[in-house]
Design a protein around this motif. Sequence first.
Motif, PDB file in Angstrom:
ATOM      1  N   SER A  34      44.254  19.475  36.477  1.00 31.97           N
ATOM      2  CA  SER A  34      44.977  20.609  37.037  1.00 31.97           C
ATOM      3  C   SER A  34      45.455  20.339  38.457  1.00 31.97           C
ATOM      4  O   SER A  34      46.620  20.585  38.795  1.00 31.97           O
ATOM      5  CB  SER A  34      44.079  21.846  37.011  1.00 31.97           C
ATOM      6  OG  SER A  34      44.653  22.918  37.726  1.00 31.97           O
ATOM      7  N   CYS A  91      49.805  20.799  27.720  1.00 31.71           N
ATOM      8  CA  CYS A  91      50.064  20.964  29.157  1.00 31.71           C
ATOM      9  C   CYS A  91      51.215  20.075  29.616  1.00 31.71           C
ATOM     10  O   CYS A  91      52.128  20.529  30.316  1.00 31.71           O
ATOM     11  CB  CYS A  91      48.805  20.643  29.961  1.00 31.71           C
ATOM     12  SG  CYS A  91      47.440  21.786  29.713  1.00 31.71           S
ATOM     13  N   TYR A  99      54.902  20.693  31.517  1.00 32.14           N
ATOM     14  CA  TYR A  99      55.201  20.091  32.813  1.00 32.14           C
ATOM     15  C   TYR A  99      56.461  19.218  32.749  1.00 32.14           C
ATOM     16  O   TYR A  99      57.263  19.191  33.686  1.00 32.14           O
ATOM     17  CB  TYR A  99      54.013  19.263  33.306  1.00 32.14           C
ATOM     18  CG  TYR A  99      52.733  20.046  33.453  1.00 32.14           C
ATOM     19  CD1 TYR A  99      52.747  21.444  33.519  1.00 32.14           C
ATOM     20  CD2 TYR A  99      51.496  19.408  33.488  1.00 32.14           C
ATOM     21  CE1 TYR A  99      51.579  22.168  33.632  1.00 32.14           C
ATOM     22  CE2 TYR A  99      50.319  20.135  33.609  1.00 32.14           C
ATOM     23  CZ  TYR A  99      50.365  21.509  33.668  1.00 32.14           C
ATOM     24  OH  TYR A  99      49.202  22.225  33.781  1.00 32.14           O
ATOM     25  N   LEU A 106      46.790  27.844  31.642  1.00 28.70           N
ATOM     26  CA  LEU A 106      47.093  26.997  30.487  1.00 28.70           C
ATOM     27  C   LEU A 106      46.017  25.934  30.259  1.00 28.70           C
ATOM     28  O   LEU A 106      45.475  25.839  29.145  1.00 28.70           O
ATOM     29  CB  LEU A 106      48.468  26.358  30.647  1.00 28.70           C
ATOM     30  CG  LEU A 106      48.885  25.382  29.539  1.00 28.70           C
ATOM     31  CD1 LEU A 106      48.988  26.097  28.202  1.00 28.70           C
ATOM     32  CD2 LEU A 106      50.223  24.712  29.882  1.00 28.70           C
ATOM     33  N   PRO A 107      45.670  25.111  31.266  1.00 30.50           N
ATOM     34  CA  PRO A 107      44.591  24.129  31.022  1.00 30.50           C
ATOM     35  C   PRO A 107      43.260  24.786  30.661  1.00 30.50           C
ATOM     36  O   PRO A 107      42.535  24.285  29.791  1.00 30.50           O
ATOM     37  CB  PRO A 107      44.493  23.374  32.361  1.00 30.50           C
ATOM     38  CG  PRO A 107      45.808  23.569  33.015  1.00 30.50           C
ATOM     39  CD  PRO A 107      46.266  24.937  32.593  1.00 30.50           C
ATOM     40  N   SER A 140      48.180  17.483  38.590  1.00 23.54           N
ATOM     41  CA  SER A 140      49.462  17.980  38.067  1.00 23.54           C
ATOM     42  C   SER A 140      50.104  18.940  39.049  1.00 23.54           C
ATOM     43  O   SER A 140      51.314  18.873  39.310  1.00 23.54           O
ATOM     44  CB  SER A 140      49.235  18.676  36.721  1.00 23.54           C
ATOM     45  OG  SER A 140      48.625  17.817  35.797  1.00 23.54           O
ATOM     46  N   ALA A 177      54.211  28.124  28.213  1.00 28.18           N
ATOM     47  CA  ALA A 177      52.753  28.040  28.400  1.00 28.18           C
ATOM     48  C   ALA A 177      52.071  29.295  27.880  1.00 28.18           C
ATOM     49  O   ALA A 177      50.986  29.220  27.286  1.00 28.18           O
ATOM     50  CB  ALA A 177      52.427  27.824  29.879  1.00 28.18           C
TER      51      ALA A 177
END
Length: 259
Positions: free
Chosen positions: A140, A8, A12, A123-124, A143, A38
């Motif tokens: 989540s 992740c 980012y 993604l997470p 971020s 991702a």
Amino acid sequence: MKDALRGCVLCYLLSILLRLALPDGYAFLSTTLPAVLAAVFIFSAARERRGKEEARQAGNPRDIARLTVLAMPTALVLTVSLSMLTTLMFGEGGSTYDGSMFWLIIMHALLPAVAEEILFRLLPMSLFPSGHNLSLILFSSLSFAIMHNDPRRIPYAFVAGIIFMAVDIAAHSAIPSFILHLTNNILAVIMIKVGAGAEMYVLAVLTVLTLLTLPRLLREEEILTLVRESDSGWQVLRSPEMIIFCVCAIACTVASLFL
């Protein structure tokens, strides 16, 4: 957990670097290109789970629809009210949208919702192991908020991120957060186009709807199960990956003031 955090955070950090490097006219690529990366991670994680026969539980369409409808007023009333509050505290953000409503919704509502939902929810959810609900929600939402890179937007992005991910976990699907996110973005575009005064009318309607739906949402078995099966959440906040990401995001914010 560490592999999930690294995957992740890599996406980012790529978004942060692109935001600094790209001119304003290509800013949308700072989320679109990391979303493509991702998607590769998501596909790889899905194949690995199939190989280990660890497929995640698929969401029931009726549960997805019910939870999305029940969560919608609460999510919107919180984002609208927090947006109004931060505007009073920090002033107007200067957002003005020119052009047809159709293209404004495509560029400022649909495309950001798709890219950000892939990055910050799908993604997470794909990488984090089961049973780490609170860690997943905190990672989540933090971020998602930090990447908004604006004191006017960070508070409501954090709150929205909590609701979006919580509903996704409860529904076993990323569809609810996409619908909630897209609706929020469309509402924001409409309110900016309409101009001053629209927020109060919208907030009044959303408040009434929230009072009608929130008690039912909190009694949903999926929400109660989410609370019962959550971990402490502190592990993800103290992780080196999260610290590195936060430092880089703050550095990006400071650098953008001088570039």
